[in-house]
Design an enzyme around this catalytic site. Structure first.
Site, mmCIF file in Angstrom:
data_model
loop_
_atom_site.group_PDB
_atom_site.id
_atom_site.type_symbol
_atom_site.label_atom_id
_atom_site.label_comp_id
_atom_site.label_asym_id
_atom_site.label_seq_id
_atom_site.Cartn_x
_atom_site.Cartn_y
_atom_site.Cartn_z
ATOM 1 N N HIS A 243 0.936 -1.321 0.174
ATOM 2 C CA HIS A 243 0.137 0.056 0.134
ATOM 3 C C HIS A 243 0.567 1.491 0.013
ATOM 4 C CE1 HIS A 243 -3.916 1.924 1.623
ATOM 5 N NE2 HIS A 243 -3.034 3.091 0.904
ATOM 6 N N HIS B 293 -9.514 0.430 -1.666
ATOM 7 C CA HIS B 293 -10.151 1.445 -0.669
ATOM 8 C C HIS B 293 -10.870 1.496 0.102
ATOM 9 C CE1 HIS B 293 -5.901 2.652 -1.767
ATOM 10 N NE2 HIS B 293 -6.243 4.153 -1.110
ATOM 11 N N HIS C 273 0.908 4.463 -2.472
ATOM 12 C CA HIS C 273 1.003 5.301 -4.002
ATOM 13 C C HIS C 273 1.956 6.228 -3.870
ATOM 14 C CE1 HIS C 273 -3.301 5.756 -2.589
ATOM 15 N NE2 HIS C 273 -2.984 4.964 -1.406
ATOM 16 N N ASP D 124 1.712 7.566 1.790
ATOM 17 C CA ASP D 124 2.375 8.130 1.307
ATOM 18 C C ASP D 124 2.889 9.362 1.981
ATOM 19 O OD1 ASP D 124 -0.156 8.663 -0.777
ATOM 20 O OD2 ASP D 124 -1.286 8.088 1.105
ATOM 21 N N GLU E 258 -11.896 2.732 5.537
ATOM 22 C CA GLU E 258 -10.758 3.748 7.008
ATOM 23 C C GLU E 258 -11.774 4.825 7.484
ATOM 24 O OE1 GLU E 258 -6.877 7.005 5.487
ATOM 25 O OE2 GLU E 258 -7.758 6.129 3.620
#
Length: 348
Positions: free
Chosen positions: A19, A195, A21, A277, A198
């Site tokens: 995971h 996703h 980005h 990220d 979350e």
């Protein structure tokens, strides 16, 4: 095991990242370098002022600055340089394999051709120090028709992409909005992830599984609110790609001590740790492991399980998985023997 020994294991053990980005690995220094190279004007006067802007109240406030940072990516070399920088950094954390998310719509909307995006990222993966593959994500705040058009545009590059995902603003954009495009991707033989859970409710996890037929859930930390869903995830061993520092930065949890990582493991779920990220959320893979293990009562067995899950949940070929798992298990066999010897010596 003494804390220092556990920290060393966390840093040195082989691991996979599922995971990440790639646009979220774009550090402020590289943003400024690319902006200068491409003549792009930024709203920030310095690297420091941009880094200071990385204070987010929620997912949307992060996405606003995330998309602004991506504006400096214009050429194939830009995408290459961004990806190469991430791969070098991941290798330092003993990441042995990465499955990299990228958001083509962020770039094609600015007039950057699809092949420029994919070719730059893919070429860096071929040249990089670790194994890596590409997962193309659809932006869920845009329409499904736009996602379908993006898929069609990417088809000539099909051999460079192993799967598709679904990211961006979760609230108000349930997985079922993208049922047609995911069915088309399934027919094409692409791996499917999304996703869910979350900021969105546990119901989004369920519909991602039932209507999109995904193989992994990205984040998924809210699953524990639904005991039936939790049991299903455990029974089917659907992997969750959890991102601890991201969850705290975006206020899913107020602080790391509140994170439900241990509860997820205790529920028998196939949890993995990832960085999401990292340029924006304060840490790459090892920083996420260390932060979680410092705040929560996690030990050697949890580390082994999390690292094992990262390889078993990957889309690597079976032989590659076996090789990585054998290497990982050897590391922990040595660590366990050392811990036992230390404990015996201490008692003696």
């Amino acid at each position: 095991m003494p804390n220092e020994q556990l920290q060393n294991i966390l840093q040195q053990m082989p691991k996979a990242e599922l995971h990440i980005h790639i646009e979220g690995s774009l550090e402020p220094e590289l943003i400024f370098e690319l902006a200068q190279r491409n003549g792009v004007a930024l709203a920030y006067k310095s690297v420091e002022s941009l880094r200071n802007a990385y204070a987010f109240d929620n997912l949307q406030s992060f996405l606003d600055i995330y998309y602004a940072g991506a504006s400096v990516l214009l050429t194939e070399q830009d995408f290459y340089d961004m990806t190469a920088a991430y791969l070098r950094r991941a290798a330092l954390d003993n990441v042995r394999h990465a499955e990299i998310f990228f958001d083509p719509q962020t770039h094609t909307a600015r007039g950057v051709p699809m092949h420029t995006v994919v070719d730059g990222i893919w070429r860096a993966c071929q040249d990089g120090p670790i194994s890596a593959s590409l997962i193309m994500c659809f932006l869920r705040h845009l329409s499904e028709d736009e996602a379908l058009a993006t898929l069609e545009e990417a088809l000539p590059l099909r051999g460079k992409i192993i799967g598709v995902g679904l990211d961006s603003s979760e609230l108000g954009h349930p997985p079922e909005k993208f049922a047609r495009v995911f069915e088309r991707c399934r027919q094409l033989g692409l791996h499917l992830v999304a996703h869910a859970g979350e900021e969105g409710p546990p119901a989004y996890i369920e519909t991602a599984l039932d209507l999109l037929n995904v193989e992994r859930i990205d984040h998924g930390v809210r699953c524990l609110e639904d005991p039936v869903l939790t049991k299903r995830l455990a029974r089917e061993q659907i992997a969750l790609t959890v991102c601890p520092l991201s969850n705290v930065k975006l206020r899913v949890f107020d602080h790391m001590g509140q994170h439900n990582l241990l509860d997820l493991l205790d529920a028998g779920l196939a949890v993995t740790i990832n960085s999401d990220d990292p340029a924006y959320f304060g840490g790459y893979m090892n920083a996420n492991f260390l932060a979680a293990f410092e705040a929560l009562p996690l030990g050697l067995s949890h580390a082994h399980r999390l690292a094992r899950n990262s390889f078993t949940a990957s889309f690597l070929e079976p032989e590659a998985k076996r090789d990585f798992l054998a290497e990982l298990d050897a590391v922990f066999a040595t660590a366990t023997a050392t811990a036992t010897a230390t404990a015996t010596a201490t008692v003696g």
